[in-house]
Structures are given as structure tokens and as C-alpha cells.
Design an enzyme around this catalytic site. Structure first.
Site, PDB file in Angstrom:
ATOM      1  N   ARG A 176      41.319 -27.963 -14.050  1.00  0.00           N
ATOM      2  CA  ARG A 176      40.223 -27.267 -13.376  1.00  0.00           C
ATOM      3  C   ARG A 176      38.955 -27.338 -14.204  1.00  0.00           C
ATOM      4  O   ARG A 176      39.004 -27.190 -15.431  1.00  0.00           O
ATOM      5  CB  ARG A 176      40.625 -25.806 -13.132  1.00  0.00           C
ATOM      6  N   ARG A 227      46.935 -25.700 -18.555  1.00  0.00           N
ATOM      7  CA  ARG A 227      47.161 -25.697 -17.107  1.00  0.00           C
ATOM      8  C   ARG A 227      46.767 -27.046 -16.492  1.00  0.00           C
ATOM      9  O   ARG A 227      45.761 -27.636 -16.844  1.00  0.00           O
ATOM     10  CB  ARG A 227      46.339 -24.594 -16.445  1.00  0.00           C
ATOM     11  N   ARG A 274      34.505 -15.961 -17.981  1.00  0.00           N
ATOM     12  CA  ARG A 274      35.339 -15.362 -16.926  1.00  0.00           C
ATOM     13  C   ARG A 274      35.988 -14.074 -17.422  1.00  0.00           C
ATOM     14  O   ARG A 274      36.140 -13.104 -16.670  1.00  0.00           O
ATOM     15  CB  ARG A 274      36.397 -16.367 -16.451  1.00  0.00           C
ATOM     16  N   ARG A 312      37.672  -8.176  -6.516  1.00  0.00           N
ATOM     17  CA  ARG A 312      37.327  -8.406  -7.918  1.00  0.00           C
ATOM     18  C   ARG A 312      36.191  -7.505  -8.380  1.00  0.00           C
ATOM     19  O   ARG A 312      35.755  -7.600  -9.523  1.00  0.00           O
ATOM     20  CB  ARG A 312      36.870  -9.841  -8.050  1.00  0.00           C
ATOM     21  N   LYS A 320      48.673 -15.281 -11.435  1.00  0.00           N
ATOM     22  CA  LYS A 320      48.575 -14.900 -10.012  1.00  0.00           C
ATOM     23  C   LYS A 320      48.942 -16.079  -9.104  1.00  0.00           C
ATOM     24  O   LYS A 320      49.770 -15.955  -8.205  1.00  0.00           O
ATOM     25  CB  LYS A 320      47.145 -14.417  -9.685  1.00  0.00           C
TER      26      LYS A 320
HETATM   27  P1  AP5 Z   1      47.915 -19.291 -12.957  1.00  0.00           P
HETATM   28  O1  AP5 Z   1      49.051 -18.880 -12.094  1.00  0.00           O
HETATM   29  O2  AP5 Z   1      47.103 -20.469 -12.563  1.00  0.00           O
HETATM   30  O3  AP5 Z   1      46.994 -18.035 -13.290  1.00  0.00           O
HETATM   31  P2  AP5 Z   1      45.925 -17.275 -12.387  1.00  0.00           P
HETATM   32  O4  AP5 Z   1      46.073 -15.825 -12.647  1.00  0.00           O
HETATM   33  O5  AP5 Z   1      45.989 -17.756 -10.984  1.00  0.00           O
HETATM   34  O6  AP5 Z   1      44.606 -17.797 -13.103  1.00  0.00           O
HETATM   35  P3  AP5 Z   1      43.208 -18.235 -12.485  1.00  0.00           P
HETATM   36  O7  AP5 Z   1      42.468 -18.966 -13.594  1.00  0.00           O
HETATM   37  O8  AP5 Z   1      43.371 -18.957 -11.201  1.00  0.00           O
HETATM   38  O9  AP5 Z   1      42.549 -16.866 -12.242  1.00  0.00           O
HETATM   39  P4  AP5 Z   1      41.077 -16.552 -12.003  1.00  0.00           P
HETATM   40  O10 AP5 Z   1      41.149 -15.184 -11.474  1.00  0.00           O
HETATM   41  O11 AP5 Z   1      40.195 -16.750 -13.169  1.00  0.00           O
HETATM   42  O12 AP5 Z   1      40.602 -17.727 -11.011  1.00  0.00           O
HETATM   43  P5  AP5 Z   1      40.353 -17.812  -9.461  1.00  0.00           P
HETATM   44  O13 AP5 Z   1      40.742 -19.138  -8.989  1.00  0.00           O
HETATM   45  O14 AP5 Z   1      40.878 -16.620  -8.775  1.00  0.00           O
HETATM   46  O15 AP5 Z   1      48.557 -19.547 -14.418  1.00  0.00           O
HETATM   47  C1  AP5 Z   1      47.771 -20.022 -15.495  1.00  0.00           C
HETATM   48  C2  AP5 Z   1      48.615 -21.001 -16.331  1.00  0.00           C
HETATM   49  O16 AP5 Z   1      49.702 -20.284 -16.920  1.00  0.00           O
HETATM   50  C3  AP5 Z   1      49.273 -22.119 -15.504  1.00  0.00           C
HETATM   51  O17 AP5 Z   1      49.294 -23.293 -16.276  1.00  0.00           O
HETATM   52  C4  AP5 Z   1      50.703 -21.620 -15.256  1.00  0.00           C
HETATM   53  O18 AP5 Z   1      51.606 -22.697 -15.154  1.00  0.00           O
HETATM   54  C5  AP5 Z   1      50.963 -20.801 -16.521  1.00  0.00           C
HETATM   55  N1  AP5 Z   1      51.843 -19.660 -16.295  1.00  0.00           N
HETATM   56  C6  AP5 Z   1      51.791 -18.754 -15.281  1.00  0.00           C
HETATM   57  N2  AP5 Z   1      52.736 -17.816 -15.437  1.00  0.00           N
HETATM   58  C7  AP5 Z   1      53.404 -18.113 -16.587  1.00  0.00           C
HETATM   59  C8  AP5 Z   1      54.475 -17.493 -17.295  1.00  0.00           C
HETATM   60  N3  AP5 Z   1      55.058 -16.364 -16.848  1.00  0.00           N
HETATM   61  N4  AP5 Z   1      54.877 -18.059 -18.459  1.00  0.00           N
HETATM   62  C9  AP5 Z   1      54.277 -19.197 -18.922  1.00  0.00           C
HETATM   63  N5  AP5 Z   1      53.262 -19.833 -18.295  1.00  0.00           N
HETATM   64  C10 AP5 Z   1      52.818 -19.293 -17.143  1.00  0.00           C
HETATM   65  O19 AP5 Z   1      38.749 -17.706  -9.394  1.00  0.00           O
HETATM   66  C11 AP5 Z   1      37.945 -18.748  -9.875  1.00  0.00           C
HETATM   67  C12 AP5 Z   1      36.484 -18.383  -9.727  1.00  0.00           C
HETATM   68  O20 AP5 Z   1      36.167 -18.199  -8.329  1.00  0.00           O
HETATM   69  C13 AP5 Z   1      36.027 -17.077 -10.381  1.00  0.00           C
HETATM   70  O21 AP5 Z   1      35.708 -17.273 -11.738  1.00  0.00           O
HETATM   71  C14 AP5 Z   1      34.819 -16.703  -9.539  1.00  0.00           C
HETATM   72  O22 AP5 Z   1      33.708 -17.468  -9.896  1.00  0.00           O
HETATM   73  C15 AP5 Z   1      35.247 -17.118  -8.138  1.00  0.00           C
HETATM   74  N6  AP5 Z   1      35.901 -16.051  -7.366  1.00  0.00           N
HETATM   75  C16 AP5 Z   1      37.193 -16.053  -6.930  1.00  0.00           C
HETATM   76  N7  AP5 Z   1      37.467 -14.921  -6.264  1.00  0.00           N
HETATM   77  C17 AP5 Z   1      36.335 -14.177  -6.278  1.00  0.00           C
HETATM   78  C18 AP5 Z   1      36.010 -12.894  -5.775  1.00  0.00           C
HETATM   79  N8  AP5 Z   1      36.895 -12.143  -5.136  1.00  0.00           N
HETATM   80  N9  AP5 Z   1      34.758 -12.434  -5.982  1.00  0.00           N
HETATM   81  C19 AP5 Z   1      33.823 -13.194  -6.632  1.00  0.00           C
HETATM   82  N10 AP5 Z   1      34.085 -14.403  -7.139  1.00  0.00           N
HETATM   83  C20 AP5 Z   1      35.329 -14.915  -6.963  1.00  0.00           C
HETATM   84 MG    MG Z   2      44.663 -18.704  -9.683  1.00  0.00          MG
END
Ligand code: AP5
Ligand code: MG
Length: 231
Positions: free
Chosen positions: A160, A127, A171, A88, A13
């Protein structure tokens, strides 16, 4: 237009969001990045979020809903925005429906990035992220030009805190229990499942196609992006 990037942790994402934001000139809003900024600033919300993020759990709906309302009230969101990692839970999706209706936006486009868990584990363990500009790298798939250093601003890349195997597992549990049901919520909407287990440029091409179709749909409906408030 309002676009939701949906999918499990590590599906890509945050990798796709900046390119979408640049091309369609809408802000990319990541609730995860906003929460990490609060943690870094050591605000009261950040102190609470640090504990919840470290457990791999979700922050409460009211808290993230409030964060979202505040963020999209900024002028850059007037014509639309991209949400990464929100909604979410079904409660967040229901809240967002009402908010968009109230603000006069059309129903959102949901782009679900699907990637097998085994691939995600490998992606997340490799990552790295720039603490200054937020750009996301991968040691195996999307490495920086110089090891350990951001191409854009030269900052030292970091890992991270919630990218440890135990927290990632938690997660995933949260995703399965709380977030997956959101798919059902949007089953009659503009929902697309995208195979994200491909190079990110190929994933982006699919995303472009769906956004172009959606943007045509928005144009055909010929309503302003927001209902003007009566004075
Ligand atoms: P990346 O693009 O970083 O993936 P992502 O989907 O953004 O992963 P996240 O870990 O950020 O998602 P998440 O939903 O767990 O975390 P968030 O920050 O939202 O890609 C991952 C890796 O793969 C990278 O190294 C990238 O280079 C590589 N990659 C990407 N695409 C590729 C491809 N096509 N081929 C090869 N490699 C590739 O949330 C964190 C925390 O915040 C949650 O756990 C929760 O506690 C809280 N939180 C956030 N939003 C909410 C909400 N709405 N409600 C409640 N709690 C929330
Ligand atoms: Mg992300």
C-alpha cells in the site's frame, strides 16, 4: 446486526473482516478500501483522496458519511453489515447513531482490536495485499504460499502507498487525535476491547464469542432488523 471493527492502523481490522463476513453473512464494508478503489478508478473523489491518503490524514466527515449511506442502501446490507474503519471521528459516530436509528437497527457491537504500536509498525512494514481480491498478507506472519503471489487468484501482491514509515506515523497522529475519542462515545454501548497482539485465529475466537452474545441480545430484543417503512 451492525458490527464496528475499531482500532489503530494495522491492528488487524481488514484481516478479521472477511472471516466475520463469511460466518455471519453480512457484507464487510471498509471505507479505506472504498477510497482506494476511487483512487484506482481516478474519479474526482479518488483524485482528492489520493492526496489526503498520501498525507496520512482523514477524509472529510461529509464525504465518508455519504459514501456509507450509498453503500448500505444496497440490498446486501438490509440485515446488517460490518464496518471496518468507520466511524473514525466523533462526528461520524454521531451521524451513524442517527442513521442506524432511522433505519431501525439496534445499537452496534463495537470490537476494539488493541495492539501495541511497536507490533503494528512491524506488521505494516511487512504487509502485502492482492490488488485483485483485496486479501491481506504479511511476509512474516501470514505469508502467501508462493512468494509475492496471491493464493486465491495468482495476482502479484503489492504494498500500500500509505504504508511508508512517515505516512504511518501521520496515521497514528490522526488516530490519537480524532479516532480515539470515539471510544468514549461508545462507553455505554456494546463495547469490547480485544487483545489483538495474538495469532489471528485466537483473536477471531474472541470475536466469535462477542458476536454470538450480541446476536443473542439482538434476538432477545425480538425486533425486526429494520423498521418497515409505512406506505
Ligand atoms: P490489517 O488487517 O491490514 O490491519 P488494518 O487494521 O486493516 O490496518 P489498516 O492500515 O488498513 O488500517 P487503517 O485504519 O489505517 O486504514 P484504512 O484502510 O481503514 O493488518 C495489518 C498487517 O498485519 C497485515 O500484514 C496482516 O497480515 C497482519 N496481521 C493482522 N493481524 C495479525 C495478527 N493477529 N498477527 C500477525 N499479523 C497480523 O484507511 C486508510 C485511509 O483512508 C485513512 O488513513 C484515511 O485517510 C482514509 N479513511 C478511511 N476511512 C476513513 C473514515 N472513516 N474517515 C476518514 N478517512 C478515512
Ligand atoms: Mg484495513
Amino acid at each position: 446486526m451492525v458490527i464496528l471493527l475499531f482500532g489503530p492502523p494495522g491492528c488487524g481490522k481488514g484481516t478479521q473482516a472477511p472471516a466475520i463476513s463469511r460466518q455471519w453473512k453480512i457484507p464487510a464494508i471498509s471505507t479505506g478500501e472504498m477510497l482506494r478503489a476511487e483512487v484506482a478508478a481516478n474519479t474526482p473523489l479518488g483524485q482528492h483522496a489520493a492526496v489526503v491518503l498520501a498525507a496520512g490524514k482523514l477524509i472529510g466527515d461529509d464525504t465518508v458519511n455519504d459514501m456509507l449511506v450509498q453503500r448500505i442502501s444496497r440490498p446486501d446490507s438490509e440485515k446488517g453489515f460490518l464496518l471496518d474503519g468507520y466511524p473514525r471521528t466523533v462526528a461520524q459516530a454521531t451521524f451513524l447513531d442517527q442513521l442506524l436509528l432511522r433505519l431501525g437497527f439496534l445499537r452496534p457491537l463495537i470490537l476494539h482490536l488493541s495492539t501495541p504500536k511497536s507490533v503494528i509498525i512491524e506488521r505494516i512494514s511487512n504487509r502485502r495485499q492482492c490488488p485483485t481480491c483485496g486479501r491481506i498478507y504479511n511476509l512474516l506472519f501470514l505469508p502467501p504460499a508462493r512468494p509475492g503471489v496471491c493464493d486465491d487468484d495468482g495476482s502479484r501482491l503489492i504494498r500500500r502507498k500509505d504504508d511508508t514509515p512517515e505516512i504511518v506515523e501521520n496515521r497514528f497522529v490522526e488516530y490519537e487525535d480524532q479516532t480515539k475519542p470515539v471510544i468514549d462515545h461508545y462507553k455505554d454501548g456494546c463495547y469490547h476491547l480485544i487483545n489483538a497482539n495474538r495469532p489471528s485465529s485466537e483473536v477471531f475466537r474472541d470475536i466469535q464469542t462477542f458476536i454470538e452474545d450480541y446476536s443473542d441480545f439482538c434476538a432477545r430484543n425480538a425486533v425486526p432488523p429494520r423498521i418497515k417503512k409505512a406506505h
